[in-house]
Structures are given as C-alpha cells and as structure tokens.
Design a protein around this motif. Structure first.
Motif, short mmCIF file in Angstrom:
data_model
loop_
_atom_site.label_atom_id
_atom_site.label_comp_id
_atom_site.label_asym_id
_atom_site.label_seq_id
_atom_site.Cartn_x
_atom_site.Cartn_y
_atom_site.Cartn_z
N LYS A 81 7.11 -17.59 50.08
CA LYS A 81 6.67 -16.63 49.07
C LYS A 81 7.80 -15.63 48.83
CE LYS A 81 2.96 -18.47 48.06
NZ LYS A 81 2.86 -19.06 46.71
N ASP A 104 5.35 -11.77 43.71
CA ASP A 104 5.06 -10.39 43.31
C ASP A 104 6.39 -9.65 43.16
OD1 ASP A 104 3.65 -8.11 42.68
OD2 ASP A 104 2.27 -8.27 44.38
N ILE A 117 2.07 -2.79 51.14
CA ILE A 117 0.91 -3.48 50.56
C ILE A 117 1.32 -4.83 49.98
CG2 ILE A 117 -0.82 -3.39 48.73
CD1 ILE A 117 -0.86 -0.33 49.12
N THR A 118 2.43 -4.85 49.25
CA THR A 118 2.91 -6.09 48.63
C THR A 118 3.28 -7.13 49.69
OG1 THR A 118 3.76 -4.84 46.75
CG2 THR A 118 4.63 -7.06 47.06
N LYS A 120 2.05 -7.35 52.72
CA LYS A 120 0.82 -7.83 53.36
C LYS A 120 0.18 -8.93 52.52
CE LYS A 120 -0.63 -3.84 56.15
NZ LYS A 120 -1.65 -2.78 56.32
N LYS A 121 0.12 -8.72 51.20
CA LYS A 121 -0.44 -9.75 50.32
C LYS A 121 0.40 -11.03 50.37
CE LYS A 121 -0.48 -7.48 46.48
NZ LYS A 121 -0.69 -7.21 45.04
N SER A 122 1.71 -10.86 50.37
CA SER A 122 2.61 -12.02 50.40
C SER A 122 2.49 -12.78 51.71
CB SER A 122 4.06 -11.56 50.20
OG SER A 122 4.19 -10.83 49.00
N THR A 124 -0.14 -12.87 53.73
CA THR A 124 -1.43 -13.57 53.75
C THR A 124 -1.35 -14.86 52.94
OG1 THR A 124 -2.65 -11.50 54.01
CG2 THR A 124 -3.87 -13.39 53.15
N GLU A 125 -0.76 -14.77 51.76
CA GLU A 125 -0.63 -15.95 50.91
C GLU A 125 0.25 -17.01 51.56
OE1 GLU A 125 -1.33 -18.32 47.51
OE2 GLU A 125 -2.31 -16.50 48.28
N ASN A 128 -1.72 -18.67 54.37
CA ASN A 128 -2.74 -19.56 53.82
C ASN A 128 -2.12 -20.85 53.31
OD1 ASN A 128 -4.74 -17.71 54.38
ND2 ASN A 128 -4.81 -16.85 52.31
#
Length: 386
Positions: A81, A104, A117-118, A120-122, A124-125, A128
């Motif tokens: 990512k 992102d 925050i960005t 953390k989202k990256s 997680t993705e 997954n």
C-alpha cells in the motif's frame, strides 16, 4: 504485529522527525521504518526487504520521482500500500497518483496527526490484503492437493469394462464417483488362476492426498498378497499386520475381499470392517450377507480374521459398496441407509450390471435431492453366469 514502513523522501530532516514522532511504536516493536532518498534507492530497499507493508513516498525527488516509483511498485509489489506525500496545492499530481493505485495521500507541511491516521488505515488495508492473499494461496494449495488425490484415486482402479471379455462364467462392473473432498475408496478384481477370480472393495479413513496414498498402498499390498492364492482371511491377516507396522497417523482401511470359484459359483470371502454386501438372487430376492465381520485393517496387528462362504447360482449377483452409498444424506441430514439400498436393488436382478449400478446411483442422488456429496460413492457388482 510488527508493521514495516518504507519512507521515501529527499528531505534529510524527515527521517529524524518520523523516528521521533513514532518512537513509542518503534520501541514497542509495533512499527519499523526504513528510509530512502529517491525512487531508485527505494526499489533497492524493497528488493532487500520484501516484508515491507507500506510505502510513504514524496512525489518530487531526484533520479526517480514518486509517480514513477508508484508505477514500478504496482508492477513488482502489488501487495504493498502506497501513501503519497505532496505539496498542499499539487492536486493534479495527487489525483494522478490516486488514479494509478496510491492508497491515500498526505500534504506538506506534514501534519503528524493526519499522517498517523492515514498510516493506520494503510496498515489495516495492507494486513487485510496480505491475509486475503494467504487464504487464497491456502485454497489454491488445497485444490492442487485434491486434484493430486483424485488423479491417484482414478488411476489406481480398473477402468476398462468388461475386464475379462473372454470369460463367460461371470460379469463385472464398477463405478466410483469421488466426492469434492477426495477420500480413499477403491476396488479391484483379478484372476488368481484360471478357476478363481479375486475381487475387493475398500474405503480408507481420511480425505485428500494422505487417504489417496494410503489407499494406493493398501490396494497394491492386498492384490500382491491375494495373488499368492491364500484364503481370504489369510490375505487380510497378512495385509493387516503389514499396515499396522507401517501405518501413520492412525489411518485404517475397511476391506471386503472375496474369491469366486468360477466352476461352482462358491465365494469364499472375508470382511474387514466393511459394509455388508447384498446378493440379488435370480428369483428376485435381495439378501444382505451375514457371517463373520472382522476389524478394519491397520488398527490391531494381531487380529484374527475368518472366512465365510456364499453360494451363487447362475443369474445371482453380489453387490459391494462403500458407506458413501448408505450414508449419503439429504438436506435434513437423513441417511440413505441399507434398507433404501435393498429397496433400490429389488427387482433389478435381471438388469445388466451397468444398468443396476446406475440405478443405485440414481436412487442415491434422488434421495439426496441436491445436497452436496460428502463422501466417495463406489459400487462393485459381480454376476455369476456359468
């Protein structure tokens, strides 16, 4: 879980800022950062560290810019990512990056709360995506294993019918329909000498390649032993002793082995924990065999087996099957049962053996009503015609 992040930026101060801002996560081994000052160096880091999960890259850099790096990452490392860093007003490049696969973006000057925050989202993705890829790989490996097992199973049993077209004293036919999860059903038949026909059906415990391999060993061992000409119980006792010495993971096999005297119609047989066969008589009667029923092979090496006798007259047939027939289930988990099999065989004694077996298969499928087949379905039919 440790997450590895590659930061690509030509600003020398950014490395210090990142390590200071995320020092707690680094100390607790939640995050691990690597750094590169341009796209060329970043690709070298990625090649040396394939475990990296997320790339945070600037757009404007010497030697190789961030957009070029993004294209190469998407080509060579599709599981990564990528988060783009660019100037606040550089929306054209940001849109280009997002359109070409960036996950992102963050803008300069970097707001570290927004960056956290960005990331953390990256992260997680990325996790997954990796988990989904691992699940896919496991499914592919399982499918390959099942295909190997099916190939072993199909290649090990006779497929040519009639198998002995020159012999008029008997007729043989068999059908095996493997389940999706391939098991260890098998059957075989062979002339021991000019006057005796050996035949066997078996079912190995377990599924997949281990069951298929154990089936191949059991069938080969049984045939090699049977061709020596001993009585059925002697054959099963010898095979059982060997399997108990060699068996792994507590695998076992149920076996019904018989020898037909083609001159008299007498069958000498031995049951090693297998489903009891049926005899369909020429006059229409259907009888389940009685007699000694021994233990499945591969469990107790000193078990004593015993032979019994069946007399067939011309026109009588012996029907052998595996538990995939009688234990086939409908959508309500009801089993087909031996009683339904006997009803299915009733009146079919004058039919040709392929037709008789097809009738059994049709009865089982009609009963199941579309419920998935969970076990191999195997039927072997022998008719005495002399």
């Amino acid at each position: 879980m440790l997450t590895r992040i590659l930061v690509v930026d030509d600003e020398p101060d950014l490395e210090l800022m990142i390590t200071q801002k995320f020092r707690k996560q680094i100390r607790e081994k939640e995050l691990d950062f690597a750094f590169a000052h341009n796209g060329v160096a970043a690709l070298q880091v990625l090649q040396a560290n394939p475990e990296i999960d997320v790339v945070l890259t600037d757009i404007n850099m010497p030697e190789m810019d961030g957009l070029t790096l993004l294209a190469k990452i998407n080509e060579a490392y599709p599981m990564l990512k990528t988060v783009i860093v660019s100037a606040y007003g550089d929306m054209k490049n940001i849109r280009t990056a997002l359109n070409h696969g960036a996950f992102d973006f963050v803008t300069k000057p970097i707001e570290f709360q927004d960056l956290e925050i960005t990331l953390k989202k990256s992260i997680t993705e990325a996790h997954n995506l990796k988990q989904a890829a691992q699940e896919r790989d496991r499914l592919v490996a399982l499918q390959r294993e099942l295909e190997v097992a099916a190939t072993i199973q199909k290649s090990i049993v006779p497929q040519t019918f009639p198998p002995f077209p020159e012999r008029r004293e008997f007729a043989l036919h068999a059908q095996m329909i493997p389940a999706r999860e391939v098991g260890g059903d098998f059957y075989d038949f062979f002339l021991i000498d000019d006057h005796r026909l050996g035949f066997v059906i078996g079912d190995v415990s377990g599924k997949g390649v281990p069951a298929a391999l154990f089936m191949a060993v059991s069938k080969t061992l049984l045939k090699a032993t049977a061709l020596k000409g001993g009585a059925p119980h002697e054959c099963l006792q010898q095979v059982n002793r060997i399997l108990c010495l060699e068996s792994v993971d507590e695998m076992f096999v149920t076996v019904f082995y018989g020898i037909l005297d083609v001159a008299s119609g007498e069958i000498s047989c031995c049951n090693g924990g297998h489903n009891r066969p049926f005899v369909t008589r020429r006059d229409g009667r259907v009888e389940m065999l009685t007699g000694n029923e021994g233990l499945m092979l591969g469990l107790v090496g000193h078990w004593e087996y015993h032979s019994s006798q069946i007399n067939l007259t011309p026109g009588d047939s012996l029907i052998l099957y595996t538990d995939g027939v009688t234990e086939a289930m409908d959508h309500d988990q009801n089993q087909f049962t031996e009683d339904r099999l006997a009803e299915c065989l009733q009146g079919g004694n004058h039919a040709a053996l392929p037709e008789m077996i097809n009738r059994v298969v049709s009865c089982v499928r009609a009963f199941a009503g579309g419920a998935p087949q969970t076990d191999d379905l195997t039927v072997l039919a022998l008719r005495y015609t002399a």
